[in-house]
Write a protein that holds these residues in place. Structure first.
Motif, PDB file in Angstrom:
ATOM      1  N   SER A 139      56.399   5.829  77.480  1.00 35.15           N
ATOM      2  CA  SER A 139      57.223   6.874  76.880  1.00 35.15           C
ATOM      3  C   SER A 139      58.658   6.378  76.781  1.00 35.15           C
ATOM      4  O   SER A 139      59.055   5.464  77.504  1.00 35.15           O
ATOM      5  CB  SER A 139      57.182   8.136  77.737  1.00 35.15           C
ATOM      6  OG  SER A 139      57.844   7.875  78.963  1.00 35.15           O
ATOM      7  N   PRO A 140      59.444   6.973  75.886  1.00 35.13           N
ATOM      8  CA  PRO A 140      60.843   6.572  75.781  1.00 35.13           C
ATOM      9  C   PRO A 140      61.580   6.717  77.116  1.00 35.13           C
ATOM     10  O   PRO A 140      62.434   5.901  77.443  1.00 35.13           O
ATOM     11  CB  PRO A 140      61.414   7.538  74.743  1.00 35.13           C
ATOM     12  CG  PRO A 140      60.244   7.960  73.927  1.00 35.13           C
ATOM     13  CD  PRO A 140      59.074   7.967  74.868  1.00 35.13           C
ATOM     14  N   GLU A 141      61.204   7.726  77.910  1.00 35.43           N
ATOM     15  CA  GLU A 141      61.895   7.931  79.193  1.00 35.43           C
ATOM     16  C   GLU A 141      61.680   6.731  80.110  1.00 35.43           C
ATOM     17  O   GLU A 141      62.572   6.334  80.836  1.00 35.43           O
ATOM     18  CB  GLU A 141      61.383   9.200  79.882  1.00 35.43           C
ATOM     19  CG  GLU A 141      61.751  10.512  79.172  1.00 35.43           C
ATOM     20  CD  GLU A 141      61.045  10.675  77.829  1.00 35.43           C
ATOM     21  OE1 GLU A 141      59.824  10.388  77.767  1.00 35.43           O
ATOM     22  OE2 GLU A 141      61.700  11.058  76.841  1.00 35.43           O
ATOM     23  N   GLN A 142      60.458   6.159  80.050  1.00 37.86           N
ATOM     24  CA  GLN A 142      60.192   4.990  80.893  1.00 37.86           C
ATOM     25  C   GLN A 142      60.844   3.731  80.328  1.00 37.86           C
ATOM     26  O   GLN A 142      60.867   2.700  80.986  1.00 37.86           O
ATOM     27  CB  GLN A 142      58.677   4.732  80.990  1.00 37.86           C
ATOM     28  CG  GLN A 142      57.902   5.815  81.711  1.00 37.86           C
ATOM     29  CD  GLN A 142      56.399   5.706  81.440  1.00 37.86           C
ATOM     30  OE1 GLN A 142      55.888   4.627  81.141  1.00 37.86           O
ATOM     31  NE2 GLN A 142      55.702   6.825  81.526  1.00 37.86           N
ATOM     32  N   GLY A 143      61.308   3.813  79.074  1.00 35.37           N
ATOM     33  CA  GLY A 143      61.923   2.639  78.460  1.00 35.37           C
ATOM     34  C   GLY A 143      60.895   1.658  77.921  1.00 35.37           C
ATOM     35  O   GLY A 143      61.244   0.618  77.387  1.00 35.37           O
ATOM     36  N   ASP A 157      73.569   4.366  76.281  1.00 40.21           N
ATOM     37  CA  ASP A 157      73.407   4.058  77.706  1.00 40.21           C
ATOM     38  C   ASP A 157      74.080   2.738  78.064  1.00 40.21           C
ATOM     39  O   ASP A 157      74.446   2.506  79.222  1.00 40.21           O
ATOM     40  CB  ASP A 157      71.918   3.956  78.087  1.00 40.21           C
ATOM     41  CG  ASP A 157      71.260   5.319  78.134  1.00 40.21           C
ATOM     42  OD1 ASP A 157      71.987   6.333  78.061  1.00 40.21           O
ATOM     43  OD2 ASP A 157      70.015   5.378  78.241  1.00 40.21           O
ATOM     44  N   ASP A 215      52.755  11.512  75.775  1.00 41.16           N
ATOM     45  CA  ASP A 215      53.472  12.337  74.807  1.00 41.16           C
ATOM     46  C   ASP A 215      52.521  12.626  73.658  1.00 41.16           C
ATOM     47  O   ASP A 215      52.735  12.227  72.528  1.00 41.16           O
ATOM     48  CB  ASP A 215      54.715  11.593  74.294  1.00 41.16           C
ATOM     49  CG  ASP A 215      55.969  12.082  75.003  1.00 41.16           C
ATOM     50  OD1 ASP A 215      56.036  13.301  75.252  1.00 41.16           O
ATOM     51  OD2 ASP A 215      56.839  11.254  75.301  1.00 41.16           O
ATOM     52  N   ARG A 227      69.956   6.213  72.012  1.00 41.21           N
ATOM     53  CA  ARG A 227      70.142   6.417  73.456  1.00 41.21           C
ATOM     54  C   ARG A 227      70.367   5.079  74.155  1.00 41.21           C
ATOM     55  O   ARG A 227      71.235   4.951  75.024  1.00 41.21           O
ATOM     56  CB  ARG A 227      68.910   7.127  74.031  1.00 41.21           C
ATOM     57  CG  ARG A 227      69.275   8.282  74.948  1.00 41.21           C
ATOM     58  CD  ARG A 227      68.039   9.113  75.296  1.00 41.21           C
ATOM     59  NE  ARG A 227      67.344   9.592  74.112  1.00 41.21           N
ATOM     60  CZ  ARG A 227      66.010   9.676  74.007  1.00 41.21           C
ATOM     61  NH1 ARG A 227      65.228   9.287  74.998  1.00 41.21           N
ATOM     62  NH2 ARG A 227      65.451  10.131  72.903  1.00 41.21           N
ATOM     63  N   GLU A 234      62.918   2.032  90.287  1.00 38.56           N
ATOM     64  CA  GLU A 234      61.539   2.504  90.217  1.00 38.56           C
ATOM     65  C   GLU A 234      60.974   2.778  91.598  1.00 38.56           C
ATOM     66  O   GLU A 234      59.780   2.978  91.751  1.00 38.56           O
ATOM     67  CB  GLU A 234      60.651   1.415  89.602  1.00 38.56           C
ATOM     68  CG  GLU A 234      60.728   1.317  88.119  1.00 38.56           C
ATOM     69  CD  GLU A 234      59.564   0.496  87.568  1.00 38.56           C
ATOM     70  OE1 GLU A 234      58.706   1.079  86.902  1.00 38.56           O
ATOM     71  OE2 GLU A 234      59.520  -0.728  87.809  1.00 38.56           O
ATOM     72  N   VAL A 292      65.630   6.874  69.942  1.00 34.09           N
ATOM     73  CA  VAL A 292      65.482   6.084  71.168  1.00 34.09           C
ATOM     74  C   VAL A 292      66.510   4.950  71.162  1.00 34.09           C
ATOM     75  O   VAL A 292      67.168   4.675  72.176  1.00 34.09           O
ATOM     76  CB  VAL A 292      64.053   5.494  71.275  1.00 34.09           C
ATOM     77  CG1 VAL A 292      63.911   4.679  72.550  1.00 34.09           C
ATOM     78  CG2 VAL A 292      63.017   6.613  71.220  1.00 34.09           C
TER      79      VAL A 292
END
Ligand SMILES: Cc1cc2nc3c(=O)[nH]c(=O)nc-3n(C[C@H](O)[C@H](O)[C@H](O)COP(=O)(O)OP(=O)(O)OC[C@H]3O[C@@H](n4cnc5c(N)ncnc54)[C@H](O)[C@@H]3O)c2cc1C
Ligand code: SF4
Lengths: 531, 401
Positions: free
Chosen positions: A440-444, A277, A493, A273, B217, A270
């Protein structure tokens, strides 16, 4: 005035930012602030400190409206109320211990010995708001929470400790006698192994205020590219600052991911990324094999283990730290590359593993057994640990056996990078599995829970600090892993995955111990120093 | 009769604190109506940070007796929905995106306060609730949201109705919720009209911001904007009134305290914190639900059970603070539950603090020899949002601003 925020306690409520926006700033949950705001902000800072829901903002005693009567009174009439106490190492742990000694009613003479010339200051800002230029490096002095009335020997390194003779030896030849002594000499940055390459103009390390001032200057000058060796917390934070300053940056990390040594591969991915990013040129599984000169003593670039080269005019060596134990070499204490071993009450252990009576240890230099982690000895280079251990050590220095406290706090660490507030509780490397329980990691934003053989041992949050104390309680009571409870926002997850934590690190080459003698009465351990 | 019922009895409104000692003897106590009442500091804090506690009443075991038509506001939602809506609302109110909003309102708050207190001059008697504690926060929240202050008569009674029907307790809940729903519905219709207008012609206010903002969002739907606006409009003043009124009441009962505060205006900062601990405007958090069996304080709260947190009892827990029933300006590290804790920590806390600090300091500074006309004063009926209905004071004069 001086301010310090106990970010171990801070839960990111942002009340301080509302009430003193010129002093405190926030990106998502990552809080940064000026440690020495101008006098004109005093009222705002007072409001902010009063409003903090977890009372994490500490101010200079003198900045308060009036010293609260009673608050300055000693808390307990301690048995060791007088005599001579010497503290060696005048930084976070040393300064906090001095304050606690007075709070605990110690009325004897107190001496603080430190090799830096400055008053005790705070280090975490050095890799964050100081490097961005938000706060000048000299604006990091720690607030004085109370009057300590101590003799201050700053700028004078200690060179030896005579435990039997109860003396600290100083570089200038002086000897300072004590009844009890606290060792709090912390760590320093691990230097680049090739001294000549490390001395090139443009190569930096970061541990103290002077380092930070120099590195800040180098970054402000707008280098073409910054090379960072090591993607632990310090290296990652510096990379974050570089991107904030819009500087091209390459990070070279030996392990499979950033933060791998502290948090394992799942969170490491994470973090990787996050770095990419934000435009970091991140090279994992790679090492720097040589730093190269331009022929005039200036850094030109580096060669990497994969055969490639990086051109950079600034390099930061962020390869971890070395404990400041050399001065204890002949002390007879169990002091080596691992730090100074002590018991859970912060009493130093001698070479034979026997607990001493009058020598105490706190902060980054200490190595202590933690009952929650199978009594394994650990060294925690965490701000919160230095504070907690200083409190325990100071209390125990002036308490009799029956009233001593054990250092049992669950480790908490924080870091701010790339606008994210990363926190951990427990020991994330003490794990075999990880599961994301909230977010989740996707949501940060997320909470990741670590388990070891069926119980919860740690949790890591990205911008979710408010939940941490719940997981801390789960760790304290050895709650089952994977967590089987129904909870808000759960099940994103769901499945635990292997934690991918590093093999427990074996102390690097350095002093080792040999045991000699046959009878119990004559068996002794002694240190062997490599040459 | 269980202790909760005694506390809810209107006769107990002037001093609910005398029941809290007995309450805390069982930190987590099952009440006759099936509610688990939590009253000790440590346990309350633990539950405020416990992800197994939901703020969404739809998780109640006793299948909801009344299915609300309205979109719940973030106060009645859990993460991640709660977090998303709160973040979207915060964007126009505080950090990280608008950190200076409250500080920028300070001069306006002071000017409003000044004119309200100016109006007390020329007589010797005033109701501080009607004339100061109510109008100030209403004016401020209206300005912030973009609600015309002239419409105050339209929403005043509705807001009161919504507040008075808050629990705690399960017994008459269905009935109360129906009444609340009806009032909220009407408030929503009113605010929906405004929100639409702001969406078409945005101004520099929160309603416009909520209607028009779209980010990574996404943004809020109109329903979400309306439920947020209803929440902020009500919470933005119904609690602050009590903070201000409870504050003056507490100070007027202690002349030496009044003297100290007059001599040292900075002391209003710790004073307001101590008020939040000692006479908190929000006495209970009355709408939580256990999602799983939770063992705490020696009791297991079963999944699906309603949970009520007695914040006012927790802030006076002798296991947490020394001499908890004394009002003490010099308390070091005053950690209290006045604004709750965890992800639902009061959204408007900085606004309420700032308003209370300004109004109380100005009242103390400008009223000459103020004294209570009645002690205790008459109270509003709600045990949850507790405060005087009127606070009549007598004084000898009003100093110039
Ligand atoms: C750049 C940076 C960023 C950090 N960020 C974070 C963070 O985000 N979160 C977190 O939890 N922690 C962070 N830390 C770690 C935290 O700052 C340390 O845990 C803390 O400083 C430890 O305090 P200490 O007093 O034990 O040791 P130190 O702060 O290392 O102090 C030791 C002192 O002893 C002096 N000394 C050494 N040898 C001698 C001698 N022989 N005689 C006299 N004096 C001597 C040293 O000069 C120094 O002043 C960071 C550290 C650094 C350097
Ligand atoms: S918890 Fe942290 S962010 Fe919140 S007011 Fe305290 S210091 Fe500031």
């Amino acid at each position: 005035m001086r301010v310090v925020v106990d970010l171990t306690r801070c839960q990111g409520y942002g009340q301080c930012v509302f009430l003193a926006p010129d002093v405190f700033t926030m990106r998502d949950e990552a809080l940064l602030y000026d440690l020495q705001p101008a006098a004109e902000h005093r009222e705002h800072v007072l409001r902010a400190a009063a409003a903090c829901p977890v009372q994490a903002i500490h101010l200079d005693r003198t900045a308060l409206p009036m010293p609260p009567p009673g608050a300055q009174e000693p808390r307990s009439a301690a048995s060791g109320g007088d005599g001579r106490i010497v503290i060696v190492g005048a930084s976070l742990a040393g300064a906090r211990a001095a304050e606690v000694l007075r709070r605990e009613g110690f009325t004897g003479s107190l001496t603080m010995i430190g090799d830096e010339r400055r008053e005790p200051y705070d280090r975490p800002p050095l890799s964050k708001q100081v490097l961005t230029g938000q706060v000048p490096p000299e604006h990091t002095l720690l607030p004085r929470l109370r009057e300590v009335d101590a003799e201050l020997l700053f700028g004078t390194p200690a060179t030896g400790l005579d435990v039997a003779g109860k003396r600290v030896l100083l570089a200038d030849g002086r000897e300072i006698g004590f009844d009890r002594v606290l060792l709090a000499t912390g760590t320093r940055a691990r230097p680049w192994p090739d001294a000549a390459e490390g001395a090139l103009h443009g190569v930096y390390t970061l541990r103290d205020a002077r380092d930070a001032a120099e590195l800040r200057q180098a970054l402000a000058a707008g280098p073409r590219r910054v090379l960072i060796l090591g993607a632990g917390f310090t290296g990652s934070e510096i990379a974050s600052v570089c991107r904030e300053l819009d500087l091209p940056v390459t990070v070279v990390e030996r392990g499979p991911a950033p933060l791998f040594n502290a948090m394992g591969g799942v969170i490491g991915d994470v973090a990787a990324r996050l770095q990419r990013d934000h435009g970091v040129d991140l090279r994992c599984g790679t090492t720097v094999t040589a730093l190269e000169s331009d022929g005039n003593g200036r850094l030109r670039g580096a060669r990497l283990s994969d055969g490639s080269t990086v051109e950079a005019d600034v390099a930061v060596v962020a390869l971890g730290s070395v404990r400041n134990v050399e001065w204890l070499r002949d002390s007879g204490l169990a002091a080596g590359v691992w730090g100074v071993t002590c018991d859970a009450g912060c009493r130093a252990v001698d070479l034979n593993g026997l607990v001493t009576d009058d020598v105490f240890v706190a902060g980054d230099i200490a190595r202590f057994p933690h009952p929650l982690y199978e009594y394994q000895f650990m060294s925690l280079e965490h701000w919160g640990n230095a504070v907690a251990q200083a409190e325990i050590a100071a209390h125990n220095m002036v308490s009799d056996q029956a009233h001593r406290w054990p250092h049992l706090s669950v480790p908490v660490f924080w870091s701010s990078q790339f606008g994210v507030n990363i926190k951990s509780v427990g020991v994330p490397t003490f794990a075999d599995q990880v599961v994301f329980t909230q977010g989740s990691p996707e949501q940060g934003r997320f909470v990741a829970v670590y388990g070891y053989q069926g119980r919860i041992t740690a949790a890591v949050t990205f911008d979710q600090a408010m939940w941490l104390e719940f997981y801390q309680r789960q760790i304290e009571r050895a709650a089952p892993f994977p967590p089987d409870f129904r909870h808000v926002g759960g099940g994103v997850d769901g499945e635990p995955v292997p934690a991918r934590v590093p093999e427990r690190l074996v102390a690097a080459a350095g002093a080792t111990v040999v045991v000699t003698g046959h009878d119990p009465a004559e068996r002794r351990a002694s240190l062997v120093h490599p040459h | 009769m269980d202790i909760l019922k005694q506390i809810l009895d209107p006769a107990a409104r002037a001093d609910p604190y005398r029941f809290f000692g007995a309450l805390r003897e069982s930190p987590v106590a099952l009440q006759d109506d099936g509610t688990y009442l939590v009253s000790t500091y440590r346990e309350i804090v633990a539950l405020l940070h416990d992800p197994r506690i939901s703020s969404d009443r739809r998780n109640l075991d006793s299948a909801a007796p009344y299915e609300p038509d309205l979109h719940p506001s973030f106060i009645g939602l859990d993460p991640p929905e709660h977090d998303r809506l709160r973040r979207l609302a915060m964007r126009h109110f505080g950090p990280p995106h608008a950190p200076e909003t409250v500080e920028r309102l300070r001069p306006k708050m002071l000017a409003l306060t000044t004119s309200l207190i100016d109006a007390l001059a020329g007589r010797n008697r005033a109701d501080l609730v009607e004339e100061v504690a109510y109008p100030l926060p209403v004016a401020v929240i209206c300005a912030l949201l973009g609600v015309p202050e002239e419409d105050e008569p339209r929403f005043h009674a509705l807001a009161d109705e919504v507040v008075e029907t808050l629990g705690p307790g399960e017994e008459d809940r269905a009935e109360r919720e129906r009444a609340r729903e009806a009032a909220s519905m009407e408030l929503s219709r009113y605010l929906a009209g405004l929100a639409e207008a702001r969406g078409r012609e945005p101004r520099d206010d929160m309603l416009s911001g909520l209607m028009t903002y779209r980010g990574p969002e996404g943004g809020m739907t109109q329903d979400e904007v309306v439920s947020t606006a209803v929440l902020l409009l009500i919470a933005g003043h119904e609690t602050t009134i009590n903070l201000i009124a409870n504050g003056m009441l507490t100070f007027l009962r202690r002349p030496e305290l009044l003297e100290r505060l007059r001599a040292e205006p900075d002391l209003i900062i710790p004073a307001v914190e101590e008020l939040l601990r000692y006479e908190p405007p929000v006495q209970f958090v009355s709408s939580r639900v256990a999602l799983d069996d939770i063992t705490i304080g020696g009791t297991t709260i079963p999944a699906g059970a309603p949970v009520v947190l007695a914040m006012a009892a927790g802030s006076r827990d002798p296991g947490h603070v020394a001499h908890p029933d004394e009002f003490d300006l010099d308390r070091p590290r005053n950690e209290h539950l006045g604004f709750g804790g965890g992800v639902h920590y009061c959204f408007g806390a900085p606004l309420a603090r700032t308003e209370a600090q300004i109004v109380l300091n100005e009242l103390i500074r400008r009223l000459d020899n103020p004294r209570l006309a009645a002690d205790p004063p008459p109270y509003r009926p709600s045990a949850v949002l507790r405060g005087p209905r009127h606070l009549v004071v007598e004084y000898d004069g009003v100093a110039p601003a």
